[in-house]
Structures are given as C-alpha cells and as structure tokens.
Write a protein that holds these residues in place. Sequence first.
Motif, PDB file in Angstrom:
ATOM      1  N   VAL A   1     -13.675 -30.445 -31.995  1.00  0.00           N
ATOM      2  CA  VAL A   1     -12.892 -30.170 -33.204  1.00  0.00           C
ATOM      3  C   VAL A   1     -13.284 -28.826 -33.798  1.00  0.00           C
ATOM      4  O   VAL A   1     -12.434 -27.991 -34.117  1.00  0.00           O
ATOM      5  N   ARG A   2     -14.589 -28.609 -33.944  1.00  0.00           N
ATOM      6  CA  ARG A   2     -15.069 -27.375 -34.575  1.00  0.00           C
ATOM      7  C   ARG A   2     -14.610 -26.152 -33.781  1.00  0.00           C
ATOM      8  O   ARG A   2     -14.091 -25.183 -34.328  1.00  0.00           O
TER       9      ARG A   2
ATOM     10  N   CYS B   1     -16.958 -35.102 -30.076  1.00  0.00           N
ATOM     11  CA  CYS B   1     -15.805 -34.942 -30.962  1.00  0.00           C
ATOM     12  C   CYS B   1     -16.030 -33.791 -31.930  1.00  0.00           C
ATOM     13  O   CYS B   1     -15.173 -32.923 -32.090  1.00  0.00           O
ATOM     14  N   ALA B   2     -17.204 -33.762 -32.565  1.00  0.00           N
ATOM     15  CA  ALA B   2     -17.496 -32.711 -33.540  1.00  0.00           C
ATOM     16  C   ALA B   2     -17.416 -31.334 -32.884  1.00  0.00           C
ATOM     17  O   ALA B   2     -16.830 -30.408 -33.440  1.00  0.00           O
TER      18      ALA B   2
ATOM     19  N   ALA C   1     -10.770 -25.640 -34.012  1.00  0.00           N
ATOM     20  CA  ALA C   1     -10.387 -25.112 -35.325  1.00  0.00           C
ATOM     21  C   ALA C   1     -10.741 -23.632 -35.422  1.00  0.00           C
ATOM     22  O   ALA C   1      -9.966 -22.832 -35.953  1.00  0.00           O
ATOM     23  N   PHE C   2     -11.894 -23.275 -34.893  1.00  0.00           N
ATOM     24  CA  PHE C   2     -12.309 -21.869 -34.905  1.00  0.00           C
ATOM     25  C   PHE C   2     -11.322 -21.024 -34.090  1.00  0.00           C
ATOM     26  O   PHE C   2     -10.883 -19.955 -34.526  1.00  0.00           O
TER      27      PHE C   2
END
Lengths: 304, 304
Positions: A151-152, A147-148, A155-156
């Motif tokens: 998401v990261r 998940c991390a 978003a980037f």
Amino acid sequence: MSSAPNPHLPTQLGQSLAWVGAGIDQLFDELLAVPDDSRARLIQAMRHAAIGGGKRLRPLLVCASGDLFGVSRAASLQAGLAVECIHVHSLIHDDLPCMDDDDLRRGKPTVHVAFDESTAILAGDSLLALAFEILAGASIHPIADVCAELVRDLAFAAGASGMAGGQMLDLLDDDGPSDIEAIARLQRLKTGALIAWCVEAGAILGGATAEQRTSLRGYAQNLGLAFQIADDLLDEDGDPATVGKRLRKDAGRGKETFVSLLGKDRARQQAEMLVDQAIDHLRSFGESSSLLAEIARFSIDRDR
Amino acid sequence: MSSAPNPHLPTQLGQSLAWVGAGIDQLFDELLAVPDDSRARLIQAMRHAAIGGGKRLRPLLVCASGDLFGVSRAASLQAGLAVECIHVHSLIHDDLPCMDDDDLRRGKPTVHVAFDESTAILAGDSLLALAFEILAGASIHPIADVCAELVRDLAFAAGASGMAGGQMLDLLDDDGPSDIEAIARLQRLKTGALIAWCVEAGAILGGATAEQRTSLRGYAQNLGLAFQIADDLLDEDGDPATVGKRLRKDAGRGKETFVSLLGKDRARQQAEMLVDQAIDHLRSFGESSSLLAEIARFSIDRDR
C-alpha cells in the motif's frame, strides 16, 4: 480486445496476455456491479474506462514477477487489478480538457466526452481509492506486513513523488525547453514509478531477497524507459485506429520527446539497448524469468 | 487559525482542538516540504489547501475515539492526518468549476483559482494517494492486521460507495426532486462515511470489542447527520467572512436541504435531538467519553 491471442507473439507471452486480460476484465466486471440508484452513472463511467481494451501490461508484470517466487496467480492478479485501477484513474484525469484534452482512448470516447467532466473526475477519484481497497482487502498477503509495504509503495508511486508529480512536470514542460535528461526524469516519475511497483509487488508478495529485488529494480527501470521510447515512436508512426487514441500530439505542441531529440533511428536503437539491459538484469533467475524477458521485448515491439 | 483557543468552548474541547489543529498543521508542513524542482508548484498547491484553517474535526474525532482505548495521541494524529488528506482532497475537487464552482474556501481562494484547474486536480489526486501512504507507512499499528483494516475501510469511505458516490448524487440531484430520506442518504455517503471512519479508526487502533464498536457507530451516525444539518443552517444564517466560503448557494440553485424542507426551527430541533442520541450511545464508556460528547455538542454550535 486485449484478451484475443495474437499469433505473432511467443506462445507464453500470448497466453499470459490473454489470461491476464480476461482475468482483469472479469474482476472489474464483478467489482463494478451497477447499483440500482443514482450512483449508477458513476459506476458506469468507471466501467467505461476500466473494462475492455488496454494491454494490461501492468497486471501482467505483477504476475510475471510473482511467478519467479511461486506467488499464486490469483494473488498476483489482485495486486495487478489494484495497479490497473491507478493506471485507468490516471488516464481518465490526464485526458480531461484542462490536462491533455483527449477525446479518444482505447478506441472509445474518453470518459468526460461519454459522460461529463465532473463524472470523469469522480470516476478517476473512485478508481484511485478502489486500488487501495483491493490491495488491503484481498486475501493475498502471506504475512500482514506485506499489505503495509504494498500500500505504502503504491501510494508513493501514484502521488506527488511519482505519477501525479510526473504529470505536473509534463504540463509545465509544455512551454519550457527540454533535454534527454529532463525527459528521462519526467518519464521515471510519470510512468516509471508505477511500472517499477508492478515488478516490485511480485517480489514483495513472494518474499524475495534484497539482492533479487535489486535485480528486478534494474529490470524495471530499463523497461520503463524502453516502454516510453516505444510510446513516442508509436506517437510518430502508429496507426491511430490500432493505437486507439489521438497521435502526433507532441509534435503538434512543439513538445520535445525522445524521438524529436534523438531521431527515430537512434531512439529505436536506444530502446533496443535498454531492453537488452533489462533482460541482463534477469540473468540470475535463469529460465524462470523468460516471461519477463518476453514482456521486455514486447514493450518495444507492439503496434498499440 | 484553527489552533487559536476559543474562550467560549469547554476547556477540554478547546485545548484538544488547539492541540490537534497545531499538530496537523505541523505534520503537513513537514510532509509537504517544497522540492527544488518543477514539482514545487504541485506541492505548493497541496500546502495551500492543507495547511492553516479548517476545524480539523476529523482528526479530533480519531483522537477522542482513540483516547477511550488508551491509543497514543501520536498514533491517533497520524490516522487523523490520513483522513484529513482525504477531506482536503474532496474539498479541492468539489470546488472545481465543473463541480460546485467555488472560489473561496477557508477564507482563501480555492486551489484552481490560486493555481489552475489541472494543478488542482493533481493536488487533489496526490492528497488522496498521500492518505494511504501515511496510513500504511506510519508506525502506528499495534498489530499489522490493523493497517489492512484501516486502509480498506478508508478507501471504501472515500470511493464510489462513500464520499465520491455522495458527490455524484449531489451533482445529479441539482435538477431532481428531493425529500428528507434522499437528503439523509446523500449525507450518509458524502460526509457521513468519512466521519464514521474517524470514530471507527480510534476503536480499531485501540482493539475495541464488537459491542464498543457498535456503540461508536451509533454515535458517529447521529453525529454525521447533526453536523450536516448544522452546515445547512450555517449556509442560511452564517457570516461568510467567518465561515470562510461562499454561502446561500443551495437556495440560489433551488436545491432542497434539511433546512429548506424542515424550516430552520425544526431543523435546529432535529440537530439537537440527534446530538442527544449521539451522546446516548456513549453511555457505556462513562466519563472517559466526555470529549466525544463535547465534540457532538460543538458540531451544531459552531460559527464556521
């Protein structure tokens, strides 16, 4: 409708496009239930932009990449829904009067025309936030670390170092000179980053090796560039009724594109070469990557 | 400057405000390094809105809540930075001509005035995306599941069911009638959801029990409402030079607020009662919650 099978496509691709298109529409329909209060206007604006129309190429890429690693289609579709939220967000904001000032999108009035500017801005903002709610909320993660990373990276790809940064360059370039390198760089940010995330997401969800991820990154880079050249060709030669948006804008603005700089024939050749290179990167996956190969061919052989 | 100590504040609160203010400015400064290409304009617009000024109340709330559970201040500050990104995003977009049309914010020209509208929209979008990049990228999570919960809840608080939904109601209410219930509902969405997330984030990072989280939720709800009433009072009586933005807007638009409906005295009493109720919810935490209590008192006793 994106979910209608097209008899000219390979069966696998045609079926997958139809399945993904119907799935994304259904998930949006469930997620964007219209509330019985004044927020209804905001949700309706989001529905207007998100449901119906659109090739759903990005969710399809997540599914096709995930297929390589045995990721469930339900999990891939959720990740695909998240990236489609970001894509639709960018369309709404890019169409605003102070940006590209478009009044037609996917064959319908753009959101600020059908509603108004403030509603369009808020609908775009809400879809951007929704992407992360979906990505972090769905039970699609075999391990929580996934998940991390998803998401990261998303978003980037959406922010100042990706899509939004590319749109900034595009707006500034309105008055500046351009060469092929500058246009390719703009495209890598504006559309390439999100396309790369789609292919990467399937690999992350499926626990791909570093080597497999490198191959897929090569595929995505070539695909992104080919896709953009095809868009430029459609902008010159496409039928506005089929494409569903205003065309011949770049020429009207005296803006350089792959096509204006290379000419149509060389641009077309370049796109075909890029598709061949994209497919080359899939070699190690063998037959299981045939859908990704079909998507690459489709990316430059479409009428909208 | 938000980081200058204020001699009228309790020592603990004054020190924490100064520490958080300086920390947030420094993290933004590092994160938003200006690139040597045309994206510079976008990053500069983000810096213009994000760095300097602002009470940093939201990051402070994350820190104060995290303190209760022994969360490291470094971890709390990262989560605080994420929510501050969302807050600044909302200020940029709310200030746009088609929204509240403000030209002054935190004592500086708003982003669309200092740059232009398209840059302001993209800077706001980029800050919204950046929030999730920070939240998913920081090594602040004791266990990976925490990341998913923080991301999902923050996205929810920022989107159509939270802040963006509240702004939609606020825009629509320009011409409609309003009562205290409707205003409280709007505030819960527009500012309350993000404030609640801050207090919740400290609890999530610190592995709080369900009971502790319920207490903190009660605190946050009362605090959010008190904060909004104080904002309405500042809008009536504040000094624009100190507050750093245009005031007396609501009255100019004939828009109902807590103050217009209750009168100043009753509004002030109501805010004080809400602060007492907020502090009541902290009882089970004992002395360790004194910073949260000071924040609640400060929320209605500020000049900007």
